[in-house]
Enzyme design. Structure first.
Site, PDB file in Angstrom:
ATOM      1  N   CYS A  25       0.748 -10.621  -6.180  1.00 10.47           N
ATOM      2  CA  CYS A  25       1.117 -11.963  -5.745  1.00 10.47           C
ATOM      3  C   CYS A  25      -0.126 -12.768  -5.379  1.00 10.47           C
ATOM      4  O   CYS A  25      -1.153 -12.220  -4.973  1.00 10.47           O
ATOM      5  CB  CYS A  25       2.063 -11.864  -4.544  1.00 10.47           C
ATOM      6  N   ASP A  27      -0.430 -14.556  -2.829  1.00  9.18           N
ATOM      7  CA  ASP A  27      -0.517 -14.655  -1.376  1.00  9.18           C
ATOM      8  C   ASP A  27      -1.923 -14.292  -0.892  1.00  9.18           C
ATOM      9  O   ASP A  27      -2.464 -13.243  -1.265  1.00  9.18           O
ATOM     10  CB  ASP A  27       0.519 -13.717  -0.741  1.00  9.18           C
ATOM     11  N   HIS A  81       4.496  -7.453  -2.217  1.00 12.83           N
ATOM     12  CA  HIS A  81       4.294  -7.263  -0.780  1.00 12.83           C
ATOM     13  C   HIS A  81       5.560  -7.643  -0.038  1.00 12.83           C
ATOM     14  O   HIS A  81       6.321  -8.513  -0.453  1.00 12.83           O
ATOM     15  CB  HIS A  81       3.099  -8.076  -0.267  1.00 12.83           C
ATOM     16  N   CYS A  84       7.525 -11.399   1.221  1.00 10.57           N
ATOM     17  CA  CYS A  84       7.031 -12.326   0.194  1.00 10.57           C
ATOM     18  C   CYS A  84       7.848 -13.612   0.243  1.00 10.57           C
ATOM     19  O   CYS A  84       9.086 -13.592   0.134  1.00 10.57           O
ATOM     20  CB  CYS A  84       7.145 -11.674  -1.186  1.00 10.57           C
TER      21      CYS A  84
END
Length: 210
Positions: A25, A27, A81, A84
């Protein structure tokens, strides 16, 4: 870095020899190299919102082909993760704007498993289970891609793995979904889905942390 290793950048500039393609991701709390403790040049990385592998995404497919065909990586890891935001938005059916088009892939996973996920009482657990199931489905997408299928056809050693990173303590949860050939996919996929939907305690099961 130079003070610690004067020749580091000289070596790094020569070539890259990563053994693994890491798809995760976007992130900012999920930094690939730091999570697995590898130096620059040791991990080939692709990141997008929700760690998705979409068959029409030429960016991701180009990264995969370069990693597999040119760099000859031995492993592909799809790492999601917990907590999310993309997965939470899909679970809650929240409208976010343009990104809603991208998150349709997560909505597909939600629709497939929503009845089983709803058996978990609290929303946080429901979203965490969807995070795991999303990773499992994305690993399956990698396995079905022409890039990976061609690699297996020519006998290239290539293993696919599904992991989920926990922000609270930095633990990687191995979902037990490792695919090393086309004959492994269906049975191991079903087993991984069953594990993701199985009730459990708050702690990771023994041996699942990496």
């Amino acid at each position: 870095m130079i003070a610690r290793d004067p020749a580091f950048f000289t070596r790094l500039a020569q070539s890259q020899k990563p053994h693994c393609l890491w798809i995760s991701c976007s992130d900012s709390r999920v930094p690939a190299n730091q999570i697995v403790g590898l130096n620059p040049g040791e991990l080939f990385v692709h990141r997008n919102v929700g760690n998705l592998i979409v068959e029409t995404d030429l960016n991701c497919l180009a990264v995969m082909q370069f990693a597999v065909d040119v760099l000859e990586v031995q492993h592909v890891v799809v790492c999601g993760h917990y907590r999310c935001g993309a997965v939470a938005a899909a679970w809650r059916n929240t409208r976010l704007g343009l990104i809603d088009n991208w998150l349709r892939a997560v909505h597909d996973v939600r629709r497939r498993y929503k009845e089983q996920i709803r058996r978990f009482e609290d929303e946080a657990t429901q979203i965490d289970r969807l995070c795991e199931l999303n990773v499992i489905e994305q690993v399956a997408h990698v396995a079905r891609s022409t890039v990976v299928q061609d690699a297996w056809t020519r006998g290239q050693a290539l293993s696919l793995h599904g992991w989920v990173y926990r922000l609270e303590d930095g633990i990687l949860n191995d979902l037990g979904f490792t695919v090393m050939g086309r004959n492994d996919l269906h049975e191991r996929h079903d087993a991984a889905v069953a594990r993701a939907l199985r009730p459990r305690g708050a702690a990771l099961e023994p041996g699942s942390g990496v």
